[in-house]
Every structure is written in structure tokens, then in C-alpha cells.
Design an enzyme around this catalytic site. Structure first.
Site, PDB file in Angstrom:
ATOM      1  N   ASP A 195       0.853  -1.190   0.000  1.00 40.28           N
ATOM      2  CA  ASP A 195       0.000   0.000   0.000  1.00 40.28           C
ATOM      3  C   ASP A 195       0.884   1.232   0.000  1.00 40.28           C
ATOM      4  OD1 ASP A 195      -1.771   2.106   0.612  1.00 40.28           O
ATOM      5  OD2 ASP A 195      -3.068   0.769   1.765  1.00 40.28           O
ATOM      6  N   LYS A 241      -0.607   9.900   1.117  1.00 41.68           N
ATOM      7  CA  LYS A 241      -0.610  11.167   1.849  1.00 41.68           C
ATOM      8  C   LYS A 241       0.598  11.254   2.780  1.00 41.68           C
ATOM      9  CE  LYS A 241      -5.629  11.665   1.661  1.00 41.68           C
ATOM     10  NZ  LYS A 241      -6.896  11.815   2.424  1.00 41.68           N
ATOM     11  N   ASP A 284       4.391  -0.503  -8.547  1.00 37.43           N
ATOM     12  CA  ASP A 284       4.086   0.249  -9.761  1.00 37.43           C
ATOM     13  C   ASP A 284       3.917   1.729  -9.428  1.00 37.43           C
ATOM     14  OD1 ASP A 284       1.597  -0.061  -8.373  1.00 37.43           O
ATOM     15  OD2 ASP A 284       0.584   0.588 -10.208  1.00 37.43           O
ATOM     16  N   TYR A 286      -1.142  -8.442  -8.664  1.00 37.50           N
ATOM     17  CA  TYR A 286      -1.206  -7.010  -8.963  1.00 37.50           C
ATOM     18  C   TYR A 286      -0.250  -6.636 -10.091  1.00 37.50           C
ATOM     19  CZ  TYR A 286      -4.118  -5.689  -4.960  1.00 37.50           C
ATOM     20  OH  TYR A 286      -5.164  -5.527  -4.077  1.00 37.50           O
ATOM     21  N   GLU A 287       0.920  -7.234 -10.080  1.00 39.28           N
ATOM     22  CA  GLU A 287       1.907  -6.917 -11.110  1.00 39.28           C
ATOM     23  C   GLU A 287       1.386  -7.240 -12.499  1.00 39.28           C
ATOM     24  OE1 GLU A 287       6.603  -7.943 -12.139  1.00 39.28           O
ATOM     25  OE2 GLU A 287       5.634  -8.742 -10.330  1.00 39.28           O
TER      26      GLU A 287
END
Length: 217
Positions: free
Chosen positions: A118, A122, A154, A193-194
Site C-alpha cells: 500500500d 498522503k 508500480d 497485482y503486477e
């Protein structure tokens, strides 16, 4: 991405205690005994559905792997992959990575993988990033001398933050790629995810860093 709750996941994880270690505090300092050998131990923090770590375990039978994932509805996917093709050199922890020092003793782990963590974009959330200095100290405490972190993302902002964090902590930058899938790097095993991000044309960033002896307390 919204997580689909799987109410049956906890029961399934509990049924496979030979793979999913339910009391990792009791194994602290004894992981080589659990695996039944003295092979190096690599852990993945945030293992997701397990594509990466199961692929690594199959490709590297000379290494023991431990995948750590907090969400039971996610890690059950990794369990399914292991059950489909039994791989003896892998275990799973359905635990919070903030407790790593409770699970592993000093000098017990050889390498840490951080894949698509993650980004917490912020600034006020930077302490939650898995490459923040407090996490780097935690990894240092469980890694062997000259242990390594291998990191993929990424997210350019997270990658830039991480390189800065690694450098300020005194880690040795052994490998940096600003576009992994268009480099000459060999043996890359993708995460879920990749594959998704790469298929959309997103650039994949990767780095390998090593703790120096002078960092170790």
C-alpha cells in the site's frame, strides 16, 4: 479494490495447520526445525493471494518461504494454490506484519520481499509505508547479517520515497530498475497485482537493498 469477504476462509485456514501456522510466536527461533532443514528462509510481507511466493517456492526448492498476510479472505487464495500443487518449502501466516519480531528471532531470516505494498500516498501517512525507517529497523532485527530486502511496486512516488528511505538508513543499493519488464532482468515472478498493472502498461519498479554490517546492532 474492494475486498470480497469470504466467511468460510477462517475455517479453511484452521483446517490446514500444517501449512498455515496459527501460533507463530511459539515457532520463534525454531523455524528451521519446522521446515526440517537449515535452508535459508525468505519471507514476503503482504503475500496477497500467493502467486509470487508459491512461484518462488517452486522455482527455488533450496529456499524456505513464509508468506505473511493479514486478510484471511485473501491469504486463503495462497492456501488454495499450495493445496493444488503441494510445495513442502512454504508456510503461511495469517498475521499482522507489525508483529514480525514476535514471530522471528534475530538472524533467523535471510531475505524480505515487499511486493506492491500500500503506497499510503498522503504525507501524514508515511509512517505506515512498509519501507519507512521503523519498518526497516524491524526487518534489520530479524535478518541475518547482510540480509536483503527485494522491493517491487508500480507506484513511482512510493518507489522514490523508498529509495530515499533505504539510502538514509544506510542500506546498500544493489539493484535498481525503473522499468523492470523492459529490462534484462531474468527470473521475475509476477504477483497478481503486477500482472494487472503491467497489462495496463504501468511501469514496474524494482530494487534490491542490503543491510551493511555496520547497520547491525
Amino acid at each position: 479494490m474492494r475486498l470480497r469477504h469470504k466467511p468460510w476462509a477462517k475455517d479453511k485456514l484452521a483446517e490446514h495447520a500444517s501449512i498455515v501456522v496459527h501460533n507463530p510466536e511459539e515457532k520463534r527461533g525454531k523455524w528451521h526445525e519446522l521446515f526440517g532443514n537449515d535452508k535459508p528462509i525468505h519471507i514476503e510481507v503482504g503475500t496477497g493471494k500467493g502467486r509470487f511466493i508459491t512461484g518462488m517456492a517452486k522455482a527455488n526448492p533450496h529456499v524456505n518461504y513464509i508468506g505473511i498476510e493479514l486478510q484471511d479472505s485473501v491469504i486463503v487464495g495462497a492456501l488454495d494454490l499450495i493445496l493444488e500443487d503441494v510445495t513442502p518449502n512454504i508456510r503461511l501466516l495469517n498475521q499482522n506484519a507489525e508483529d514480525l519480531q514476535k514471530f522471528f528471532e534475530s538472524n533467523e531470516i535471510d531475505r524480505v520481499y515487499l511486493n506492491f505494498s500500500d503506497p499510503w500516498p498522503k504525507n501524514r501517512h508515511e509512517k505506515r509505508r512498509l519501507t519507512y525507517k521503523t519498518y526497516l529497523k524491524m526487518y534489520e532485527d530479524i535478518l541475518v547479517e547482510n540480509g536483503e530486502i527485494h522491493f517491487k511496486t508500480d507506484n513511482q512516488g512510493l518507489f522514490e520515497f523508498s529509495l530515499k528511505s533505504f539510502s538514509e538508513y544506510g542500506l546498500l543499493l544493489k539493484f535498481v530498475s525503473l522499468d523492470l519488464h523492459h529490462s534484462d532482468f531474468e527470473g521475475n515472478i509476477m504477483t497478481e497485482y503486477e500482472e494487472k498493472f503491467a497489462s495496463k502498461g504501468n511501469r514496474i519498479y524494482r530494487s534490491e537493498v542490503q543491510y551493511r554490517s555496520s547497520n547491525l546492532s
